[in-house]
Design an enzyme around this catalytic site. Structure first.
Site, PDB file in Angstrom:
ATOM      1  N   SER A   7       0.735  -1.255  -0.058  1.00  0.00           N
ATOM      2  CA  SER A   7       0.026   0.043  -0.068  1.00  0.00           C
ATOM      3  C   SER A   7       0.977   1.548  -0.144  1.00  0.00           C
ATOM      4  O   SER A   7       1.417   1.534   0.964  1.00  0.00           O
ATOM      5  CB  SER A   7      -0.779  -0.239   1.169  1.00  0.00           C
ATOM      6  OG  SER A   7      -1.555   1.404   1.297  1.00  0.00           O
ATOM      7  N   HIS A  32      -0.998  -1.514  -4.388  1.00  0.00           N
ATOM      8  CA  HIS A  32      -2.422  -0.967  -3.665  1.00  0.00           C
ATOM      9  C   HIS A  32      -2.448   0.467  -3.466  1.00  0.00           C
ATOM     10  O   HIS A  32      -1.670   1.224  -2.809  1.00  0.00           O
ATOM     11  CB  HIS A  32      -2.546  -1.616  -2.361  1.00  0.00           C
ATOM     12  CG  HIS A  32      -3.967  -1.644  -1.644  1.00  0.00           C
ATOM     13  ND1 HIS A  32      -4.679  -2.523  -1.952  1.00  0.00           N
ATOM     14  CD2 HIS A  32      -4.280  -1.010  -0.612  1.00  0.00           C
ATOM     15  CE1 HIS A  32      -5.817  -2.334  -1.325  1.00  0.00           C
ATOM     16  NE2 HIS A  32      -5.688  -1.201  -0.516  1.00  0.00           N
ATOM     17  N   ASP A  34      -4.720   3.556  -1.932  1.00  0.00           N
ATOM     18  CA  ASP A  34      -6.016   3.750  -1.015  1.00  0.00           C
ATOM     19  C   ASP A  34      -6.460   5.225  -1.598  1.00  0.00           C
ATOM     20  O   ASP A  34      -5.868   6.030  -1.226  1.00  0.00           O
ATOM     21  CB  ASP A  34      -5.294   3.600   0.130  1.00  0.00           C
ATOM     22  CG  ASP A  34      -5.083   2.136   0.746  1.00  0.00           C
ATOM     23  OD1 ASP A  34      -5.844   1.492   0.786  1.00  0.00           O
ATOM     24  OD2 ASP A  34      -4.152   1.952   1.264  1.00  0.00           O
ATOM     25  N   MET A  36      -9.185   7.930  -0.326  1.00  0.00           N
ATOM     26  CA  MET A  36     -10.131   8.237   0.785  1.00  0.00           C
ATOM     27  C   MET A  36     -10.599   9.785   0.516  1.00  0.00           C
ATOM     28  O   MET A  36      -9.838  10.456   0.067  1.00  0.00           O
ATOM     29  CB  MET A  36      -9.376   8.286   2.151  1.00  0.00           C
ATOM     30  CG  MET A  36      -8.777   7.046   2.229  1.00  0.00           C
ATOM     31  SD  MET A  36      -7.730   7.012   3.856  1.00  0.00           S
ATOM     32  CE  MET A  36      -6.671   5.572   3.903  1.00  0.00           C
ATOM     33  N   HIS A  65      -8.248   0.720  -4.049  1.00  0.00           N
ATOM     34  CA  HIS A  65      -9.445   0.720  -2.980  1.00  0.00           C
ATOM     35  C   HIS A  65     -10.012   1.925  -2.778  1.00  0.00           C
ATOM     36  O   HIS A  65      -9.531   2.916  -2.198  1.00  0.00           O
ATOM     37  CB  HIS A  65      -8.541   0.144  -1.833  1.00  0.00           C
ATOM     38  CG  HIS A  65      -9.288  -0.050  -0.639  1.00  0.00           C
ATOM     39  ND1 HIS A  65      -8.835  -0.283   0.864  1.00  0.00           N
ATOM     40  CD2 HIS A  65     -10.674  -0.174  -0.578  1.00  0.00           C
ATOM     41  CE1 HIS A  65      -9.733  -0.197   1.434  1.00  0.00           C
ATOM     42  NE2 HIS A  65     -10.841  -0.300   0.793  1.00  0.00           N
ATOM     43  N   MET A  67     -12.128   4.047  -0.669  1.00  0.00           N
ATOM     44  CA  MET A  67     -12.864   4.300   0.578  1.00  0.00           C
ATOM     45  C   MET A  67     -13.710   5.466   0.262  1.00  0.00           C
ATOM     46  O   MET A  67     -13.037   6.622   1.178  1.00  0.00           O
ATOM     47  CB  MET A  67     -11.907   4.132   1.884  1.00  0.00           C
ATOM     48  CG  MET A  67     -11.130   2.818   2.134  1.00  0.00           C
ATOM     49  SD  MET A  67      -9.850   2.880   3.199  1.00  0.00           S
ATOM     50  CE  MET A  67      -8.601   3.141   1.991  1.00  0.00           C
ATOM     51  N   MET A 136     -11.323  -6.186   5.570  1.00  0.00           N
ATOM     52  CA  MET A 136     -10.528  -5.261   6.474  1.00  0.00           C
ATOM     53  C   MET A 136     -10.092  -5.981   7.635  1.00  0.00           C
ATOM     54  O   MET A 136     -10.853  -6.279   8.473  1.00  0.00           O
ATOM     55  CB  MET A 136     -11.056  -3.965   6.399  1.00  0.00           C
ATOM     56  CG  MET A 136     -11.388  -3.217   5.260  1.00  0.00           C
ATOM     57  SD  MET A 136      -9.855  -2.554   4.386  1.00  0.00           S
ATOM     58  CE  MET A 136      -9.206  -1.558   5.781  1.00  0.00           C
ATOM     59  N   GLY A 143      -3.264   4.364   8.160  1.00  0.00           N
ATOM     60  CA  GLY A 143      -2.293   3.312   7.958  1.00  0.00           C
ATOM     61  C   GLY A 143      -1.812   2.961   9.385  1.00  0.00           C
ATOM     62  O   GLY A 143      -2.119   4.019  10.309  1.00  0.00           O
ATOM     63  N   GLY A 144      -0.975   2.001   9.672  1.00  0.00           N
ATOM     64  CA  GLY A 144      -0.277   1.794  10.907  1.00  0.00           C
ATOM     65  C   GLY A 144      -1.106   1.174  11.884  1.00  0.00           C
ATOM     66  O   GLY A 144      -0.488   1.031  13.104  1.00  0.00           O
ATOM     67  N   ASP A 174      -6.323  -6.403   4.542  1.00  0.00           N
ATOM     68  CA  ASP A 174      -5.683  -5.131   4.445  1.00  0.00           C
ATOM     69  C   ASP A 174      -5.800  -4.664   5.910  1.00  0.00           C
ATOM     70  O   ASP A 174      -6.850  -4.293   6.590  1.00  0.00           O
ATOM     71  CB  ASP A 174      -6.561  -4.260   3.579  1.00  0.00           C
ATOM     72  CG  ASP A 174      -5.690  -2.690   3.550  1.00  0.00           C
ATOM     73  OD1 ASP A 174      -4.758  -2.556   4.319  1.00  0.00           O
ATOM     74  OD2 ASP A 174      -6.270  -1.730   2.546  1.00  0.00           O
ATOM     75  N   GLY A 175      -4.514  -4.491   6.658  1.00  0.00           N
ATOM     76  CA  GLY A 175      -4.541  -4.091   7.817  1.00  0.00           C
ATOM     77  C   GLY A 175      -3.514  -4.925   8.520  1.00  0.00           C
ATOM     78  O   GLY A 175      -3.908  -5.935   9.037  1.00  0.00           O
TER      79      GLY A 175
END
Length: 221
Positions: A7, A32, A34, A36, A65, A67, A136, A143-144, A174-175
């Site tokens: 990601s 990947h 992300d 948002m 992805h 979101m 998820m 992240g993190g 993911d995560g």
């Protein structure tokens, strides 16, 4: 087959072309991305122009992805930008069937993502039209975060339903994925692993990508 999709949320945004090249050289299978919108999730990241720019420099498929609250509205723009895979959230405001149709008719692979609170069964009616289900293993938006082990039964349930129906659907997680958690999700049935900080915190991306893949492959048998 275990696929690794780093990601870029955890990468150096000032040098995205270099970062995408480095993960490709390091053995990654996908990029990947992300997206948002600050509404569906509280954070804001990148959008269509960045995806279009990445498409020009990436040797790897773009695993996008979304979101965002209205993925159906934005799907044509992300298709035009060069998304190879578009995954959107079941919990978004868009009609799920229409969004899947829009993605697939545009020539991309379609995926549906599930937040931690959404049960596995919610995606079952759409499985035969999907290329991928994203489970998820953290709350989407940042992240993190730490890996949520209580999502493992959800992965198992989705995989079991796919096997029962003879469907070759990828299951992405993911995560909080790293060499310690990768075996857990792979054993549960996931085969596409998103890793952010576990990859980009290293100077040499090849080492963590290989470690995550090896741990997952060994667990998957």
């Amino acid at each position: 087959m275990i696929l690794i999709s780093p990601s870029i949320l955890s990468s150096d945004f000032a040098n995205l072309a270099r970062e995408v090249g480095a993960i490709a050289d390091g053995g990654a299978d996908l990029v990947h991305v992300d997206v948002m919108d600050g509404h569906f999730v509280p954070n804001i990241t990148i959008g269509v122009p960045v995806v279009a720019s990445l498409k020009k420099v990436s040797a790897l498929p773009l695993d996008v992805h979304l979101m965002i609250s209205d993925p159906l509205f934005y799907t044509p723009a992300f298709l035009k930008a060069g998304s190879d895979m578009i995954t959107f959230h079941l919990e978004s405001g868009s009609d799920v069937s229409k969004t899947i149709d829009a993605i697939r008719s545009g020539g991309a692979k379609a995926g549906v993502a599930l937040k931690p609170a959404t049960p596995a069964e919610a995606v079952f009616p759409y499985l035969d039209r999907l290329d991928m289900v994203l489970v998820m293993t953290v709350e989407p938006g940042f992240g993190g975060q730490s890996f949520m082990a209580d999502m493992l039964p959800k992965i198992e349930a989705v995989r079991a339903e796919c096997l029962r129906r003879g469907l070759s659907v990828d299951i992405q997680v993911d995560g909080g994925i790293d060499p310690k958690t990768a075996p857990l999700v792979a054993k549960a049935g996931a085969n596409v692993l998103v890793a952010g900080s576990a990859v980009f915190k290293h100077e040499d991306y090849a080492e963590p990508i290989a470690a995550i893949r090896q741990a997952a492959v060994e667990a998957a048998g």
